[in-house]
Design a protein around this motif. Structure first.
Motif, PDB file in Angstrom:
ATOM      1  N   THR A 177       3.433  63.427   1.351  1.00  0.00           N
ATOM      2  CA  THR A 177       3.476  62.395   2.379  1.00  0.00           C
ATOM      3  C   THR A 177       3.457  60.997   1.769  1.00  0.00           C
ATOM      4  O   THR A 177       4.224  60.129   2.175  1.00  0.00           O
ATOM      5  CB  THR A 177       2.276  62.542   3.335  1.00  0.00           C
ATOM      6  OG1 THR A 177       2.360  63.830   3.962  1.00  0.00           O
ATOM      7  CG2 THR A 177       2.265  61.457   4.388  1.00  0.00           C
ATOM      8  N   TRP A 178       2.579  60.773   0.769  1.00  0.00           N
ATOM      9  CA  TRP A 178       2.408  59.398   0.284  1.00  0.00           C
ATOM     10  C   TRP A 178       3.078  59.086  -1.047  1.00  0.00           C
ATOM     11  O   TRP A 178       3.433  57.942  -1.303  1.00  0.00           O
ATOM     12  CB  TRP A 178       0.931  59.023   0.210  1.00  0.00           C
ATOM     13  CG  TRP A 178       0.123  59.698  -0.856  1.00  0.00           C
ATOM     14  CD1 TRP A 178      -0.685  60.784  -0.703  1.00  0.00           C
ATOM     15  CD2 TRP A 178       0.019  59.322  -2.238  1.00  0.00           C
ATOM     16  NE1 TRP A 178      -1.278  61.111  -1.892  1.00  0.00           N
ATOM     17  CE2 TRP A 178      -0.865  60.229  -2.853  1.00  0.00           C
ATOM     18  CE3 TRP A 178       0.567  58.311  -3.012  1.00  0.00           C
ATOM     19  CZ2 TRP A 178      -1.197  60.161  -4.197  1.00  0.00           C
ATOM     20  CZ3 TRP A 178       0.243  58.232  -4.358  1.00  0.00           C
ATOM     21  CH2 TRP A 178      -0.632  59.153  -4.931  1.00  0.00           C
ATOM     22  N   PRO A 181       8.196  57.189  -3.087  1.00  0.00           N
ATOM     23  CA  PRO A 181       8.315  55.764  -2.735  1.00  0.00           C
ATOM     24  C   PRO A 181       9.518  55.488  -1.843  1.00  0.00           C
ATOM     25  O   PRO A 181      10.447  56.298  -1.756  1.00  0.00           O
ATOM     26  CB  PRO A 181       8.488  55.086  -4.097  1.00  0.00           C
ATOM     27  CG  PRO A 181       9.141  56.124  -4.946  1.00  0.00           C
ATOM     28  CD  PRO A 181       8.600  57.452  -4.464  1.00  0.00           C
ATOM     29  N   ASP A 230      12.342  55.132   0.659  1.00  0.00           N
ATOM     30  CA  ASP A 230      12.873  56.056   1.662  1.00  0.00           C
ATOM     31  C   ASP A 230      13.109  57.448   1.081  1.00  0.00           C
ATOM     32  O   ASP A 230      13.917  58.215   1.579  1.00  0.00           O
ATOM     33  CB  ASP A 230      14.164  55.496   2.264  1.00  0.00           C
ATOM     34  CG  ASP A 230      15.278  55.338   1.236  1.00  0.00           C
ATOM     35  OD1 ASP A 230      15.022  55.526   0.035  1.00  0.00           O
ATOM     36  OD2 ASP A 230      16.413  55.034   1.649  1.00  0.00           O
ATOM     37  N   SER A 252      11.990  61.386  -0.006  1.00  0.00           N
ATOM     38  CA  SER A 252      11.141  62.480   0.452  1.00  0.00           C
ATOM     39  C   SER A 252      10.836  63.348  -0.760  1.00  0.00           C
ATOM     40  O   SER A 252      11.520  63.266  -1.780  1.00  0.00           O
ATOM     41  CB  SER A 252      11.845  63.298   1.542  1.00  0.00           C
ATOM     42  OG  SER A 252      13.030  63.882   1.017  1.00  0.00           O
ATOM     43  N   SER A 274       4.873  50.877  -3.328  1.00  0.00           N
ATOM     44  CA  SER A 274       5.293  51.619  -2.145  1.00  0.00           C
ATOM     45  C   SER A 274       4.434  52.872  -1.957  1.00  0.00           C
ATOM     46  O   SER A 274       3.994  53.171  -0.846  1.00  0.00           O
ATOM     47  CB  SER A 274       6.772  51.996  -2.262  1.00  0.00           C
ATOM     48  OG  SER A 274       7.178  52.802  -1.183  1.00  0.00           O
ATOM     49  N   SER A 275       4.186  53.596  -3.039  1.00  0.00           N
ATOM     50  CA  SER A 275       3.342  54.787  -2.950  1.00  0.00           C
ATOM     51  C   SER A 275       1.930  54.438  -2.498  1.00  0.00           C
ATOM     52  O   SER A 275       1.342  55.128  -1.655  1.00  0.00           O
ATOM     53  CB  SER A 275       3.295  55.519  -4.303  1.00  0.00           C
ATOM     54  OG  SER A 275       4.551  56.055  -4.616  1.00  0.00           O
ATOM     55  N   ASN A 317       2.006  53.780   1.148  1.00  0.00           N
ATOM     56  CA  ASN A 317       2.087  55.058   1.870  1.00  0.00           C
ATOM     57  C   ASN A 317       0.719  55.740   1.920  1.00  0.00           C
ATOM     58  O   ASN A 317       0.347  56.326   2.947  1.00  0.00           O
ATOM     59  CB  ASN A 317       3.090  55.988   1.189  1.00  0.00           C
ATOM     60  CG  ASN A 317       4.511  55.528   1.265  1.00  0.00           C
ATOM     61  OD1 ASN A 317       4.870  54.678   2.084  1.00  0.00           O
ATOM     62  ND2 ASN A 317       5.359  56.064   0.387  1.00  0.00           N
ATOM     63  N   LEU A 318      -0.014  55.683   0.810  1.00  0.00           N
ATOM     64  CA  LEU A 318      -1.354  56.275   0.764  1.00  0.00           C
ATOM     65  C   LEU A 318      -2.268  55.578   1.764  1.00  0.00           C
ATOM     66  O   LEU A 318      -3.006  56.233   2.515  1.00  0.00           O
ATOM     67  CB  LEU A 318      -1.912  56.182  -0.661  1.00  0.00           C
ATOM     68  CG  LEU A 318      -3.300  56.775  -0.900  1.00  0.00           C
ATOM     69  CD1 LEU A 318      -3.354  58.238  -0.569  1.00  0.00           C
ATOM     70  CD2 LEU A 318      -3.723  56.521  -2.359  1.00  0.00           C
ATOM     71  N   ALA A 369      -1.330  53.983   4.472  1.00  0.00           N
ATOM     72  CA  ALA A 369      -0.868  54.339   5.823  1.00  0.00           C
ATOM     73  C   ALA A 369      -1.364  55.726   6.223  1.00  0.00           C
ATOM     74  O   ALA A 369      -1.751  55.951   7.373  1.00  0.00           O
ATOM     75  CB  ALA A 369       0.656  54.283   5.896  1.00  0.00           C
ATOM     76  N   LEU A 370      -1.394  56.638   5.284  1.00  0.00           N
ATOM     77  CA  LEU A 370      -1.873  57.997   5.564  1.00  0.00           C
ATOM     78  C   LEU A 370      -3.367  58.015   5.870  1.00  0.00           C
ATOM     79  O   LEU A 370      -3.806  58.673   6.807  1.00  0.00           O
ATOM     80  CB  LEU A 370      -1.568  58.906   4.371  1.00  0.00           C
ATOM     81  CG  LEU A 370      -2.136  60.323   4.447  1.00  0.00           C
ATOM     82  CD1 LEU A 370      -1.438  61.117   5.539  1.00  0.00           C
ATOM     83  CD2 LEU A 370      -2.002  61.015   3.096  1.00  0.00           C
TER      84      LEU A 370
END
Length: 153
Positions: free
Chosen positions: A30-31, A34, A36, A38, A142-143, A146-147, A149-150
């Motif tokens: 998920t996180w 970076p 866009d 997957s 970015s990672s 994402n972390l 945001a999670l």
């Protein structure tokens, strides 16, 4: 000449929750990818001496600069050290025919309690010369975003 890239962020979550996300395959997919991209694991064993194979795929192949294929990066990693609640150290290689991408990068992720949450530090030592410093910095940040945001939702 070796290069070290760094990034850090304070995440509004307790250290144990943040650390758990550093060693859980579902959280990592998920996180960690970076931008866009997957990700999916082909194998995963989070213990010292364990390893994983992660396939990162670009959402838009027209803008991809994949290291392994036109639209993907394949990462082979070995866990060097895991100190629960503190640090994860990995030896990371990109699967690539390009010698500029060759070489083992040491990734160290550390967590520490701070006011308001947990400071997460990423350090990449011996970054291969074919990895752009600007792109790598963007990817690391970015990672971390994402972390956050999670874990902050």
């Amino acid at each position: 000449m070796t290069r070290t890239d760094r990034a850090s962020r304070v995440i509004a979550a307790p250290p144990d929750r943040v650390f758990a996300a550093l060693v859980d395959p579902a959280a990592l997919t998920t996180w960690l990818p970076p931008g866009d991209m997957s990700g999916r694991f082909e194998r995963f064993d989070a213990r010292p001496g364990g390893s994983y194979r992660l396939v990162l795929t670009y959402a838009d192949p027209a803008t991809a600069r994949g290291k392994t294929t036109a639209d993907s990066d394949v990462v082979e990693a070995r866990y060097v050290d895991i100190v629960p609640g503190v640090r994860v150290v990995q030896a990371v290689d990109f699967v690539s025919d390009d010698p500029a991408q060759a070489g083992t990068m040491t990734m160290t992720w550390e967590v520490a309690a701070v006011g308001g949450g947990t400071r997460v530090e990423f350090r990449a030592d011996d970054v291969p010369p074919g990895i752009s410093a600007a792109d790598h910095a963007t990817g690391l940040h970015s990672s971390l975003a994402n972390l956050a945001a999670l874990l902050e939702t």
